[in-house]
Design an enzyme around this catalytic site. Structure first.
Site, short mmCIF file in Angstrom:
data_model
loop_
_atom_site.label_atom_id
_atom_site.label_comp_id
_atom_site.label_asym_id
_atom_site.label_seq_id
_atom_site.Cartn_x
_atom_site.Cartn_y
_atom_site.Cartn_z
N ARG A 149 0.87 -1.18 0.00
CA ARG A 149 0.00 0.00 0.00
C ARG A 149 0.90 1.22 0.00
O ARG A 149 1.83 1.30 0.80
CB ARG A 149 -0.87 -0.03 1.26
CG ARG A 149 -1.90 1.05 1.30
CD ARG A 149 -2.61 1.07 2.65
NE ARG A 149 -1.97 2.00 3.55
CZ ARG A 149 -2.62 2.63 4.54
NH1 ARG A 149 -3.91 2.41 4.75
NH2 ARG A 149 -1.98 3.47 5.32
N TYR A 161 -3.34 11.76 6.30
CA TYR A 161 -3.51 10.35 6.65
C TYR A 161 -2.41 9.49 6.01
O TYR A 161 -2.07 9.65 4.85
CB TYR A 161 -4.88 9.83 6.16
CG TYR A 161 -4.93 8.33 6.27
CD1 TYR A 161 -5.08 7.74 7.51
CD2 TYR A 161 -4.71 7.52 5.16
CE1 TYR A 161 -5.03 6.36 7.65
CE2 TYR A 161 -4.67 6.14 5.28
CZ TYR A 161 -4.83 5.57 6.53
OH TYR A 161 -4.76 4.22 6.66
N ASP A 213 -5.01 3.85 -0.27
CA ASP A 213 -6.17 4.08 0.61
C ASP A 213 -6.53 5.57 0.60
O ASP A 213 -5.70 6.41 0.97
CB ASP A 213 -5.78 3.63 2.04
CG ASP A 213 -6.98 3.53 2.97
OD1 ASP A 213 -8.04 4.10 2.65
OD2 ASP A 213 -6.84 2.90 4.04
N HIS A 215 -9.07 6.77 2.30
CA HIS A 215 -9.56 6.99 3.67
C HIS A 215 -10.79 7.89 3.73
O HIS A 215 -10.84 8.87 4.48
CB HIS A 215 -8.42 7.52 4.55
CG HIS A 215 -8.32 6.82 5.87
ND1 HIS A 215 -8.58 7.45 7.06
CD2 HIS A 215 -8.03 5.54 6.18
CE1 HIS A 215 -8.42 6.58 8.05
NE2 HIS A 215 -8.10 5.41 7.54
N GLU A 239 -8.90 2.00 -2.06
CA GLU A 239 -9.69 1.71 -0.86
C GLU A 239 -10.43 2.94 -0.35
O GLU A 239 -9.90 4.05 -0.37
CB GLU A 239 -8.72 1.20 0.21
CG GLU A 239 -9.38 0.88 1.53
CD GLU A 239 -8.36 0.40 2.57
OE1 GLU A 239 -7.22 0.05 2.19
OE2 GLU A 239 -8.70 0.40 3.76
N GLU A 265 -13.72 -1.48 6.27
CA GLU A 265 -13.06 -1.68 7.56
C GLU A 265 -13.82 -1.04 8.72
O GLU A 265 -13.68 -1.46 9.86
CB GLU A 265 -11.62 -1.16 7.52
CG GLU A 265 -11.54 0.36 7.43
CD GLU A 265 -10.12 0.89 7.22
OE1 GLU A 265 -9.31 0.20 6.61
OE2 GLU A 265 -9.85 2.01 7.66
N ARG A 286 -13.74 -5.43 3.26
CA ARG A 286 -12.60 -5.31 4.18
C ARG A 286 -12.98 -5.43 5.66
O ARG A 286 -12.25 -4.93 6.52
CB ARG A 286 -11.91 -3.96 3.95
CG ARG A 286 -11.46 -3.73 2.52
CD ARG A 286 -10.05 -3.21 2.46
NE ARG A 286 -9.19 -4.01 3.28
CZ ARG A 286 -8.43 -3.54 4.26
NH1 ARG A 286 -8.41 -2.26 4.54
NH2 ARG A 286 -7.67 -4.35 4.96
N GLU A 342 -4.23 -7.76 4.97
CA GLU A 342 -3.42 -6.59 5.32
C GLU A 342 -2.55 -6.94 6.53
O GLU A 342 -3.03 -7.51 7.51
CB GLU A 342 -4.33 -5.41 5.68
CG GLU A 342 -3.56 -4.16 6.12
CD GLU A 342 -4.48 -3.00 6.50
OE1 GLU A 342 -5.68 -3.23 6.77
OE2 GLU A 342 -3.98 -1.86 6.54
N TRP A 405 -12.10 11.72 8.22
CA TRP A 405 -10.73 11.22 8.41
C TRP A 405 -10.58 9.84 7.93
O TRP A 405 -10.77 9.02 7.46
CB TRP A 405 -10.32 11.25 9.89
CG TRP A 405 -8.88 10.87 10.03
CD1 TRP A 405 -7.78 11.62 9.70
CD2 TRP A 405 -8.34 9.61 10.46
NE1 TRP A 405 -6.63 10.92 9.90
CE2 TRP A 405 -6.94 9.68 10.38
CE3 TRP A 405 -8.94 8.43 10.91
CZ2 TRP A 405 -6.11 8.62 10.73
CZ3 TRP A 405 -8.12 7.38 11.28
CH2 TRP A 405 -6.71 7.48 11.18
C1 CS2 Z 1 -6.54 1.77 7.66
C2 CS2 Z 1 -6.11 1.98 9.03
O1 CS2 Z 1 -5.38 -0.17 7.55
C3 CS2 Z 1 -6.13 0.56 6.96
O2 CS2 Z 1 -6.54 0.38 5.84
O3 CS2 Z 1 -7.39 2.58 7.02
O4 CS2 Z 1 -4.82 2.58 8.97
C4 CS2 Z 1 -7.03 2.83 9.90
O5 CS2 Z 1 -6.82 4.17 9.66
C5 CS2 Z 1 -6.78 2.51 11.33
O6 CS2 Z 1 -7.03 1.15 11.54
C6 CS2 Z 1 -7.62 3.33 12.27
O7 CS2 Z 1 -7.48 2.87 13.56
MG MG Z 2 -8.11 1.56 5.26
#
Ligand code: CS2
Ligand code: MG
Length: 405
Positions: A149, A161, A213, A215, A239, A265, A286, A342, A405
């Site tokens: 990534r 981020y 990502d 985010h 992502e 996630e 995810r 991951e 975020w």
């Molecule tokens: C994330 C994480 O792993 C990922 O794909 O988006 O870094 C996420 O920001 C954290 O798990 C938040 O606690």
């Molecule tokens: Mg993520």
């Protein structure tokens, strides 16, 4: 012989970062470990477990995993959400661990046995600029990863981020009494992200799998534009392009681009992700093997995805403990439509507390034959690392508005 749960304890430890661990012991003396870490909200899950779930567990039959899941989910009346589902997930993982240990087999054997030999895994790379990102990429390729990534700083924004603003490795939560602030501007990001991805592709060649990502930052039409702009980069996935609450909208993004989309996630149940899946708007789901209610529930989510060729790709940042990581890999061996795992890695101190039996080589993880989940937790070592308040950052746009975020 029926074995019953005789004790359940919640242990909070912070070897480099906070982890919440559930220890269940049975009348046969079998110990099961569960993870209940929700980054930045650890104490809420610890209380949910210790104050409301543990009293319900004592005396229950440890072997009745599905019944316990249904009981904890349905009897609470108040459903879903990260705190509830992480707590249920922790119990579920601990009970699978107990069942495996009681029968002397790794959990994947109980899930139907292995359908593959090893688990494709991606890790994180990061840099404040492309030069630094290339160094990070070189380091992970050197370590054997073949799927990475890539996240980089955005010129004009100080802290974003996925990037440590002081350089070096990135860790989402920061130990502090207040949530740290990051910057966001989608126009600045969209101006530079395609070129960054192109340059990294040119740098690593065609065979390395690249992931990125976003985010949850973009509007649907911005996400569509990004997807179109980077199609030739050949990403393995893009992502969380938009905030996940609006599930229908990914369908729009998809009409504009063939970039594979991954999301999920932050979601905790099959009900929270079913629209993405049923509308076939994504390529990878995810959900985290702990945050989404444990192996018992995530298996169902992945099975639903399998109807449509959607692959399971569990969340695996440093903020889910090695117990969740091991559980993910147990599922990864047994679930046909498992796509990729991951693996962000762990702080060195975490190795003092958690001992794992999975091993990494040439881009893949392999599981040994350790019974249960294959993770040990050192309670004495854990005592050396008391909880420290830590928060995830949040982002503000250049005009001061709070952003996703
Ligand atoms: C994330 C994480 O792993 C990922 O794909 O988006 O870094 C996420 O920001 C954290 O798990 C938040 O606690
Ligand atoms: Mg993520």
């Amino acid at each position: 012989m029926t074995q019953r749960i005789t004790s359940a304890d919640v242990i909070i430890t912070s070897p480099g970062r906070n982890y919440v661990t559930l220890k269940i012991v049975t009348s046969d003396g079998v110990v099961g470990w569960g993870d209940a870490t929700v980054n930045g909200r650890e104490l809420a899950v610890a209380s949910y477990l210790a104050d409301h779930v543990v009293p319900l567990l004592i005396g229950r039959e440890a072997d009745r995993i599905e019944d316990t899941w249904q009981f904890l989910y349905r009897s609470a009346y108040w459903r879903r959400g990260p705190v509830t589902m992480a707590a249920i997930g922790a119990v579920d993982l601990a009970l699978w661990d107990i069942k495996g240990k009681s029968l002397g087999v790794p959990v994947y054997q109980l899930l139907g046995g292995a359908v593959r030999d090893r688990i494709l895994t991606y890790t994180h790379t990061t840099g404040r600029d492309i030069a630094e990102l290339k160094e990070s990429v070189a380091e992970k390729l050197e370590a054997g990863f073949r799927a990475i990534r890539v996240q980089s700083g955005v010129p004009g924004l100080n802290r974003v981020y996925g990037v440590n603003d002081r350089g070096g490795a990135y860790e989402p939560a920061q130990r502090s009494a207040v949530a740290p602030e990051e910057d966001w501007d989608s126009d600045l990001y969209l101006k530079t992200a395609p070129a960054m991805l192109e340059e990294i592709r040119a740098h690593v060649g065609p065979d390395i799998k690249l992931l990125h990502d976003v985010h949850h930052r973009l509007t649907p039409i911005q996400a569509a534009r990004l997807g179109k702009a980077i199609e030739h980069v050949g990403l393995f996935w893009l992502e969380d392009v938009t905030p996940g609450e609006n599930q229908e909208i990914l369908h729009l993004v998809r009409q504009h681009t063939t970039v594979p989309l991954a999301i999920g996630e932050v979601f905790n149940t099959i009900w929270d992700v079913k629209d993405f899946i049923l509308t076939q708007s994504i390529d990878f789901i995810r959900t985290c093997v702990m945050h989404a209610g444990g192996l018992s529930h995530v298996r169902k989510i992945f099975d639903l995805g399998d109807l449509y060729g959607i692959q399971g790709a569990p969340h695996g940042p440093s903020d889910v403990s090695p117990i969740t990581m091991a559980a993910s890999m147990q599922l990864g061996l047994a679930q046909r439509n498992f796509g990729i795992q991951e693996y962000m890695g762990y702080p060195d101190l975490a190795k003092d507390v958690f001992t794992t039996s999975y091993t990494f080589a040439d881009g893949y993880f392999t599981l040994g034959d350790a019974p249960g989940l294959g993770v040990d937790f050192d309670e004495e070592a854990a005592k050396k690392y008391p909880y420290e308040a830590a928060y995830l950052p949040y982002a503000r746009r250049l005009d001061g508005t709070v952003a996703d975020w």
